[in-house]
Design an enzyme around this catalytic site. Structure first.
Site, PDB file in Angstrom:
ATOM      1  CG  HIS A 198     -10.346  -1.978   4.033  1.00 28.17           C
ATOM      2  ND1 HIS A 198      -9.519  -0.923   3.761  1.00 28.17           N
ATOM      3  CD2 HIS A 198      -9.855  -3.031   3.333  1.00 28.17           C
ATOM      4  CE1 HIS A 198      -8.569  -1.316   2.923  1.00 28.17           C
ATOM      5  NE2 HIS A 198      -8.757  -2.580   2.641  1.00 28.17           N
ATOM      6  CG  ASP A 215     -10.545   1.493   6.081  1.00 29.62           C
ATOM      7  OD1 ASP A 215      -9.643   0.989   6.752  1.00 29.62           O
ATOM      8  OD2 ASP A 215     -10.624   1.397   4.835  1.00 29.62           O
ATOM      9  CG  MET A 264     -14.552  -0.731  -4.207  1.00 32.95           C
ATOM     10  SD  MET A 264     -13.493  -0.724  -2.740  1.00 32.95           S
ATOM     11  CE  MET A 264     -11.905  -0.354  -3.467  1.00 32.95           C
ATOM     12  CD  GLU A 303      -6.234  -4.537  -4.716  1.00 29.97           C
ATOM     13  OE1 GLU A 303      -7.367  -4.175  -4.330  1.00 29.97           O
ATOM     14  OE2 GLU A 303      -5.195  -3.952  -4.384  1.00 29.97           O
ATOM     15  CD  GLU A 327      -2.388  -1.349  -5.432  1.00 28.98           C
ATOM     16  OE1 GLU A 327      -3.488  -1.546  -4.884  1.00 28.98           O
ATOM     17  OE2 GLU A 327      -1.341  -1.143  -4.795  1.00 28.98           O
ATOM     18  CG  HIS A 329      -0.773  -4.945  -6.015  1.00 28.82           C
ATOM     19  ND1 HIS A 329      -2.016  -5.283  -5.576  1.00 28.82           N
ATOM     20  CD2 HIS A 329      -0.284  -4.075  -5.071  1.00 28.82           C
ATOM     21  CE1 HIS A 329      -2.283  -4.676  -4.428  1.00 28.82           C
ATOM     22  NE2 HIS A 329      -1.240  -3.926  -4.112  1.00 28.82           N
ATOM     23  CG  ASP A 331      -6.899  -0.424  -6.131  1.00 26.79           C
ATOM     24  OD1 ASP A 331      -8.032   0.072  -6.334  1.00 26.79           O
ATOM     25  OD2 ASP A 331      -6.622  -1.127  -5.150  1.00 26.79           O
ATOM     26  CG  ASP A 363       2.692  -2.264  -0.981  1.00 31.78           C
ATOM     27  OD1 ASP A 363       2.581  -1.580  -2.007  1.00 31.78           O
ATOM     28  OD2 ASP A 363       1.720  -2.665  -0.317  1.00 31.78           O
ATOM     29  CG  ASP A 422       0.498   1.598  -1.398  1.00 32.92           C
ATOM     30  OD1 ASP A 422       0.322   0.928  -2.425  1.00 32.92           O
ATOM     31  OD2 ASP A 422       0.137   1.220  -0.268  1.00 32.92           O
ATOM     32  CG  ASP A 468      -4.826   0.989  -2.635  1.00 35.72           C
ATOM     33  OD1 ASP A 468      -4.669   1.592  -1.562  1.00 35.72           O
ATOM     34  OD2 ASP A 468      -4.881  -0.250  -2.725  1.00 35.72           O
TER      35      ASP A 468
HETATM   36  C1  GCO Z   1      -2.461  -3.286  -0.479  1.00 33.22           C
HETATM   37  C2  GCO Z   1      -3.760  -3.382  -1.246  1.00 33.22           C
HETATM   38  C3  GCO Z   1      -4.934  -2.883  -0.473  1.00 33.22           C
HETATM   39  C4  GCO Z   1      -6.252  -3.183  -1.147  1.00 33.22           C
HETATM   40  C5  GCO Z   1      -7.377  -2.838  -0.249  1.00 33.22           C
HETATM   41  C6  GCO Z   1      -8.710  -2.900  -0.909  1.00 33.22           C
HETATM   42  O1  GCO Z   1      -1.424  -3.398  -1.124  1.00 33.22           O
HETATM   43  O2  GCO Z   1      -2.484  -3.126   0.732  1.00 33.22           O
HETATM   44  O3  GCO Z   1      -3.605  -2.684  -2.434  1.00 33.22           O
HETATM   45  O4  GCO Z   1      -4.786  -1.502  -0.260  1.00 33.22           O
HETATM   46  O5  GCO Z   1      -6.387  -2.491  -2.351  1.00 33.22           O
HETATM   47  O6  GCO Z   1      -7.337  -3.700   0.830  1.00 33.22           O
HETATM   48  O7  GCO Z   1      -9.022  -4.159  -1.247  1.00 33.22           O
HETATM   49 MN    MN Z   2      -5.074  -1.945  -3.801  1.00 35.56          MN
HETATM   50 MN    MN Z   3      -1.461  -2.209  -2.853  1.00 32.91          MN
END
Ligand code: GCO
Ligand code: MN
Ligand code: MN
Length: 389
Positions: free
Chosen positions: A55, A58, A89, A182, A218, A221, A246, A256, A258, A288
């Protein structure tokens, strides 16, 4: 012997925000000291990643001075050169700053919408400067807690207007970027618009430049929404819209998470990897995800290596599935075509309609046939558990 070590052609990428996560969560502060973007590039080089994504903020903090920005870019570029990592990306942080508390492109406040466009154009310039070819849009704050506050239709129109504007910007500047949208159903907002990959695909068809825009599905998600991720990916692929992906993992019905790729639903991860490999998806495989909050940076490397290793092991399993005589025999049997019927399918004609209406189809006899899916699924489980060599 296969060592399951990543190679550049695997195109495994990580975001600066993933291995750079310091483990902050809503209940507690950081557990790891922050690393600079350049340090994170060296870490990713050490574990064998192909690329790093970011980003805007970042890389360059939102309040950096021009001198700070120049120094960060110089160190980051040097780290890329020394490690050979690329930046496939880039994306915009349109969710972290308080200004985006009620959305960016969908905000009711025109000043916020203008700032979101300004920030995105600057972030696009930054991404292109480092070689990005894919530009991701994740609208984390594009939603509501109370639907009294915003018009859902206006929000769709505002998102469309912003994306049409940015597609023209991309054309005007000759950047040649592909945009990847996304979807996420919720978190951080109570509900987020365009909540699934399927919603996004419907929305893309309404844009001025649909050919420029695809999706970035993703795992987590779609699992949050209780959906079959691979099915969504397949729909995107079939529509020519799988521009990026992702990878991570997630238990349905939870916050969430991850999680490390494949660490929760190994079987879903297997079908996903098999799908991507069978169709020959050649884009980035972007993780991700982030390491457990229990970890130090050695644990972060274990996490990153694990994401890639699991993908490569599942890739081998997919090849084994495709070569397994017993599995393939069942698949051949259940997919057998009937040459007499083949001529009747496909494009409509009045003659075909008459012929189909006149067919003598014994539904009771047809329904009696067992399909052997129990056997097939158990063979798949045996294969995944290493019981079929
Ligand atoms: C989340 C998202 C983010 C996006 C990222 C790139 O759940 O926070 O997945 O990690 O992927 O902002 O667009
Ligand atoms: Mn993501
Ligand atoms: Mn995510």
């Amino acid at each position: 012997m296969n060592t399951y070590l990543p190679k550049p052609e695997d195109k495994f990428t990580f975001g600066l925000w993933t291995v750079g996560s310091t483990g902050r969560d809503p209940f507690g502060g950081p557990v790891r000291d922050p690393k600079t973007p350049a340090e994170l590039v060296y870490l990713l080089g050490e574990v064998g990643a192909y690329g790093v994504n970011f980003h805007d903020n970042d890389l360059i903090p939102i309040d950096a001075t021009p001198a700070e920005e120049a120094a960060i870019k110089r160190d980051f570029r040097k780290a890329l050169d020394e490690t050979g990592l690329v930046v496939p990306m880039a994306t915009t942080n349109l969710f972290g700053d308080p200004v985006f508390k009620d959305g960016a492109f969908t905000s009711n406040d025109p000043k916020v919408r203008a700032y979101a466009l300004q920030k995105t154009m600057r972030a696009i310039d930054l991404g292109v400067e480092f070689g990005a070819k894919i530009y991701v849009f994740w609208g984390g704050r594009e939603g509501t807690e109370t639907d009294s506050s915003k018009s859902a239709v206006d929000s769709i129109k505002r998102t469309r207007e912003a994306l049409n504007f940015l597609c023209e910007y991309n054309l005007d500047k000759g950047y040649g970027l592909k945009f990847a949208l996304e979807a996420k159903p919720n978190e951080p907002r109570g509900d987020i618009y365009n909540s699934t990959t399927g919603h996004m695909l419907g929305f893309i068809a309404t844009l001025d430049h649909p050919e420029m825009v695809g999706v970035n599905p993703e795992v987590a998600h779609e699992h949050m929404a209780g959906l079959n991720f691979m099915h969504g990916v397949a729909q995107a692929w079939e529509a020519g819209k799988l521009f990026h992906i992702d990878l991570n993992d997630q238990y349905p019905g939870r916050y969430d998470q991850d999680l490390r790729f494949g660490s929760r639903d190994l079987k879903a991860a297997f079908y996903l990897v098999k799908f991507l490999e069978d169709v020959g998806y050649s884009g980035s495989k972007h993780y991700d995800a982030h390491a457990y909050r229990t970890e130090d940076y050695e644990g972060v490397k274990d996490f990153a290596r694990g994401c890639m290793r699991t993908y490569l092991m599942l890739k081998e399993k997919a090849a084994q599935f495709n070569a397994d005589p017993e599995i393939q025999a069942i698949l051949a049997e259940i997919n057998a075509e009937d040459p007499a019927l083949a001529a009747l399918f496909g494009r409509y004609s009045p003659e075909k309609a008459d012929a189909i209406k006149a067919l003598d189809l014994d539904r009771i006899a047809i329904a009696k046939r067992g399909l052997k899916y129990e056997r097939l699924d158990q063979l798949t489980i045996d294969l995944l558990l290493g019981m079929r060599s």
